[in-house]
Design a protein around this motif. Structure first.
Motif, PDB file in Angstrom:
ATOM      1  N   LEU A  85       3.647  -1.074 -14.634  1.00 28.67           N
ATOM      2  CA  LEU A  85       4.726  -1.476 -13.748  1.00 28.67           C
ATOM      3  C   LEU A  85       4.000  -2.296 -12.893  1.00 28.67           C
ATOM      4  O   LEU A  85       2.711  -2.284 -12.378  1.00 28.67           O
ATOM      5  N   THR A  86       4.842  -3.221 -12.095  1.00 27.33           N
ATOM      6  CA  THR A  86       4.335  -3.944 -10.821  1.00 27.33           C
ATOM      7  C   THR A  86       4.838  -3.555  -9.639  1.00 27.33           C
ATOM      8  O   THR A  86       5.970  -2.608  -9.545  1.00 27.33           O
ATOM      9  N   VAL A  87       4.039  -3.746  -8.550  1.00 28.61           N
ATOM     10  CA  VAL A  87       4.441  -3.310  -6.987  1.00 28.61           C
ATOM     11  C   VAL A  87       4.493  -4.672  -6.407  1.00 28.61           C
ATOM     12  O   VAL A  87       3.158  -5.113  -6.427  1.00 28.61           O
ATOM     13  N   GLU A 110       0.871  -1.329   0.024  1.00 32.11           N
ATOM     14  CA  GLU A 110      -0.156   0.119   0.141  1.00 32.11           C
ATOM     15  C   GLU A 110       0.796   1.200   0.034  1.00 32.11           C
ATOM     16  O   GLU A 110       0.402   2.333  -0.701  1.00 32.11           O
ATOM     17  N   ALA A 111       1.813   1.244   0.790  1.00 27.64           N
ATOM     18  CA  ALA A 111       2.934   2.597   0.880  1.00 27.64           C
ATOM     19  C   ALA A 111       3.504   2.627  -0.533  1.00 27.64           C
ATOM     20  O   ALA A 111       3.706   3.778  -1.076  1.00 27.64           O
ATOM     21  N   GLY A 112       3.714   1.272  -1.246  1.00 28.58           N
ATOM     22  CA  GLY A 112       4.539   1.846  -2.346  1.00 28.58           C
ATOM     23  C   GLY A 112       3.524   2.211  -3.496  1.00 28.58           C
ATOM     24  O   GLY A 112       3.917   2.924  -4.500  1.00 28.58           O
ATOM     25  N   ILE A 113       2.227   1.673  -3.497  1.00 28.32           N
ATOM     26  CA  ILE A 113       1.408   2.052  -4.371  1.00 28.32           C
ATOM     27  C   ILE A 113       1.162   3.561  -4.252  1.00 28.32           C
ATOM     28  O   ILE A 113       0.740   4.447  -5.260  1.00 28.32           O
ATOM     29  N   LEU A 117      15.655   2.868 -14.280  1.00 27.82           N
ATOM     30  CA  LEU A 117      15.977   2.694 -12.725  1.00 27.82           C
ATOM     31  C   LEU A 117      16.219   3.868 -12.116  1.00 27.82           C
ATOM     32  O   LEU A 117      15.625   4.067 -11.056  1.00 27.82           O
ATOM     33  N   ASP A 118      16.995   4.793 -12.951  1.00 30.82           N
ATOM     34  CA  ASP A 118      16.977   6.047 -12.178  1.00 30.82           C
ATOM     35  C   ASP A 118      16.522   7.170 -12.652  1.00 30.82           C
ATOM     36  O   ASP A 118      16.687   8.454 -12.694  1.00 30.82           O
ATOM     37  N   GLY A 119      15.212   6.815 -13.424  1.00 34.48           N
ATOM     38  CA  GLY A 119      14.438   7.851 -14.128  1.00 34.48           C
ATOM     39  C   GLY A 119      13.416   8.275 -13.270  1.00 34.48           C
ATOM     40  O   GLY A 119      13.186   7.861 -12.198  1.00 34.48           O
ATOM     41  N   VAL A 120      12.214   8.916 -13.953  1.00 38.64           N
ATOM     42  CA  VAL A 120      10.901   9.320 -13.313  1.00 38.64           C
ATOM     43  C   VAL A 120       9.811   8.595 -13.973  1.00 38.64           C
ATOM     44  O   VAL A 120      10.040   8.284 -15.132  1.00 38.64           O
ATOM     45  N   LEU A 121       8.811   8.221 -13.355  1.00 37.10           N
ATOM     46  CA  LEU A 121       7.726   7.817 -13.807  1.00 37.10           C
ATOM     47  C   LEU A 121       6.741   8.901 -14.736  1.00 37.10           C
ATOM     48  O   LEU A 121       6.922   9.935 -14.359  1.00 37.10           O
ATOM     49  N   GLU A 122       6.141   8.303 -15.810  1.00 33.52           N
ATOM     50  CA  GLU A 122       5.422   9.089 -16.696  1.00 33.52           C
ATOM     51  C   GLU A 122       4.165   8.296 -16.814  1.00 33.52           C
ATOM     52  O   GLU A 122       4.093   7.109 -16.917  1.00 33.52           O
ATOM     53  N   ALA A 123       3.126   9.067 -17.030  1.00 34.65           N
ATOM     54  CA  ALA A 123       1.722   8.613 -17.355  1.00 34.65           C
ATOM     55  C   ALA A 123       1.831   7.712 -18.704  1.00 34.65           C
ATOM     56  O   ALA A 123       2.351   8.126 -19.552  1.00 34.65           O
ATOM     57  N   GLY A 124       1.313   6.427 -18.559  1.00 27.45           N
ATOM     58  CA  GLY A 124       1.330   5.523 -19.620  1.00 27.45           C
ATOM     59  C   GLY A 124       2.139   4.460 -19.590  1.00 27.45           C
ATOM     60  O   GLY A 124       2.226   3.330 -20.148  1.00 27.45           O
ATOM     61  N   PHE A 162      11.431   6.728 -10.174  1.00 29.96           N
ATOM     62  CA  PHE A 162      11.168   5.102 -10.362  1.00 29.96           C
ATOM     63  C   PHE A 162      11.527   4.275  -8.939  1.00 29.96           C
ATOM     64  O   PHE A 162      10.452   3.236  -8.467  1.00 29.96           O
ATOM     65  N   ARG A 163      12.457   4.899  -8.131  1.00 23.48           N
ATOM     66  CA  ARG A 163      12.950   3.888  -6.977  1.00 23.48           C
ATOM     67  C   ARG A 163      12.060   4.307  -5.730  1.00 23.48           C
ATOM     68  O   ARG A 163      12.100   3.692  -4.916  1.00 23.48           O
ATOM     69  N   ASP A 164      11.293   5.474  -6.086  1.00 20.51           N
ATOM     70  CA  ASP A 164      10.561   5.912  -4.711  1.00 20.51           C
ATOM     71  C   ASP A 164       9.525   4.851  -4.204  1.00 20.51           C
ATOM     72  O   ASP A 164       9.402   4.682  -2.980  1.00 20.51           O
ATOM     73  N   PHE A 165       8.766   4.161  -5.153  1.00 21.85           N
ATOM     74  CA  PHE A 165       7.817   3.189  -4.575  1.00 21.85           C
ATOM     75  C   PHE A 165       8.307   2.039  -3.875  1.00 21.85           C
ATOM     76  O   PHE A 165       8.094   1.404  -2.841  1.00 21.85           O
ATOM     77  N   HIS A 166       9.606   1.651  -4.208  1.00 22.09           N
ATOM     78  CA  HIS A 166      10.324   0.578  -3.721  1.00 22.09           C
ATOM     79  C   HIS A 166      10.693   0.941  -2.206  1.00 22.09           C
ATOM     80  O   HIS A 166      10.665   0.440  -1.164  1.00 22.09           O
TER      81      HIS A 166
END
Length: 482
Positions: free
Chosen positions: A421-423, A335-338, A411-418, A347-351
């Motif tokens: 991914l899995t959590v 839940e925290a990751g989502i 891996l060191d990038g940022v998330l984009e709409a579209g 990208f690494r924030d949710f992990h």
């Protein structure tokens, strides 16, 4: 070599144990075959979106020849091949996904100008034609075990391939001559040096999914949900079998083959302590009603897009107190990751968000002898003894999609709409780990869902499967009663 000469198949793939063919039989086999063309209006579902994909790739490599093979058949044992699946980049650029694509090659040949006056490319597909029949066609159609139509089924002829894809198609035997002689700079996917950049570019172009791809991924998820339901219904028979994990694997495989191309990866059906093995695919163990079952499985659509979902369920239909304790910590981490998923987030924030919850829980239990803050420090990472791997990845044509992308874009990038991914955080409490109290040893829990990054957050694509302990128990009870 002329197109006519090239169309005669060789009988190179005849087994040493095959029966000889008499002249009389050869003459008989060469006559009286009716034409069997495909319908005139055939067209791939992806044909409307692949031109834009090829144009994006073309813009990255002006004036260069790009060679993207589908891949070759690989021997499983002796004269038996593994089931063939085209390379994901080839499928993404052509829309062609079938087993008959083995050996085919897409070439983007520089020509003229593209959009806005920039140098462009013409797509040319080099493909193996049908097995011809008749006096001049040879015997390949009934003697060639690898490519003969009597052995592996019908292929489209070049004209049919053009109608399917909208791509100019030429005979595969003409490829070698096409690539010899004076040529522009050539990049070949799967090659070295220049090909490496091509692989990275193709992976990066696939990071953001178009609407059609999202629809295919949702279809894969929906079929996967049905497969999980099938598994729960099959638990009574699986529990009675000495290799119940294999029974579970087979039940899910039936759904995957009935609804799509098959599974997108090897199914993990791990009961008891087997769930502590991250990629347990032997699936040869029995099931015990007192234990948990970790099922990590995904249906791959006919268009080759795969889901990737994991649920950990009690084989008795009810979590024990200690099973629920471990499960609820993993669920809180997920839940925290989502909650950390949104455009612009690293990208690494949710992990990291999920691992913070795991570390705090382990410290609260007394398993970690240091604080969560200390365990989370890069120079420490002690919490990883119990969770070890990362907790998510991109998803698409490959289960670990876009893996060739450069770190700065993924891996060191940022998330984009579209992006999809899995959590999937997990706790893997090894059965022989003496840092754990006995009641925790041998418990493995992973919860994995597929999510689409939207303009303001993320959409749970696999939400039809319950995630909370109470909802799982209710869901299992309803399926087993029905």
């Amino acid at each position: 070599m002329s197109e006519q000469a090239a169309s005669r198949p060789a009988s190179a793939n005849i087994g040493s144990h095959d029966l000889a063919v008499s002249p009389a039989l050869a003459a008989f086999m060469a006559q009286d075959w009716a034409a069997s063309p495909l319908p005139e209006n055939i067209r791939l579902a992806a044909a409307d979106v692949t031109p834009a994909r090829r144009a994006r790739l073309s813009a990255r490599f002006p004036g260069e020849r790009l060679v993207v093979p589908a891949g070759e058949l690989k021997v499983r044992s002796n004269d038996c091949d593994h089931r063939f699946r085209p390379h994901s980049a080839y499928a993404w650029l052509t829309g062609l996904t079938g087993e008959e694509q083995a050996g085919h090659v897409l070439v983007l040949e520089p020509c003229g100008t593209g959009a806005g006056g920039a140098p462009g490319h013409e797509a040319v597909l080099f493909a193996r034609p049908r097995s011809p029949r008749g006096p001049d066609g040879g015997d390949g159609f009934y003697r060639d075990r690898r490519y003969g139509e009597f052995w592996v089924g019908r292929r489209p002829d070049p004209a049919e391939s053009e109608r399917l894809t909208g791509i100019r198609c030429r005979h595969l035997d003409l490829l070698e001559g096409f690539l010899t002689g004076p040529a522009p700079t050539t990049r070949t996917l799967g090659g070295v040096d220049p090909g490496t950049e091509l692989a990275a570019t193709l992976a990066e172009l696939r990071l953001v999914k178009d609407a059609w791809e999202v629809g295919q991924l949702q279809l894969a998820v929906d079929h996967t949900v049905s497969g999980f339901e099938d598994v729960v219904r099959a638990l009574p028979r699986a529990l009675a079998h000495p290799r119940g994990e294999r029974w579970i694997e087979g039940v899910f495989q039936l759904r995957a083959r009935a609804e799509g191309n098959g599974t997108g990866y090897e199914t993990i059906a791990a009961s008891g302590a087997h769930a502590c093995v991250l990629h347990w695919t032997r699936n040869d163990g029995p099931l015990d009603r007192s234990q948990l079952l970790l099922l990590d499985a995904g249906v791959e659509t006919d268009t080759l897009y795969t889901a990737d979902v994991t649920r950990t369920v009690p084989l008795s239909g009810r979590f024990s107190p200690v099973q629920r304790q471990v499960y609820e910590l993993v669920l809180a981490a997920q839940e925290a990751g989502i909650a950390a998923l949104k455009p612009g987030a690293s990208f690494r924030d949710f992990h990291q968000a999920g691992m913070r919850v795991i570390a705090e829980g382990l410290a609260e239990w007394g398993v970690l002898k240091v604080s969560a803050d200390e365990a989370m420090r890069p120079e420490s990472g002690l919490y990883r003894r119990y969770t070890l791997c990362s907790s998510g990845h991109m998803l698409g044509l490959d289960v670990h999609d876009c893996a060739k992308a450069r770190a700065e874009t993924y891996l060191d990038g940022v998330l984009e709409a579209g992006q999809v991914l899995t959590v999937e955080p997990g706790l893997y409490l090894q059965p022989d780990d003496e840092t754990l109290p006995p009641e925790l040893r041998g418990l493995g829990v992973r919860i994995e869902d597929d999510l689409l990054i939207t303009e303001d957050g993320a959409r749970l694509m696999s939400g039809a499967l319950p995630r909370t302990p109470g909802a799982i128990e209710e869901w299992m009870g309803a399926l087993l009663e029905g």
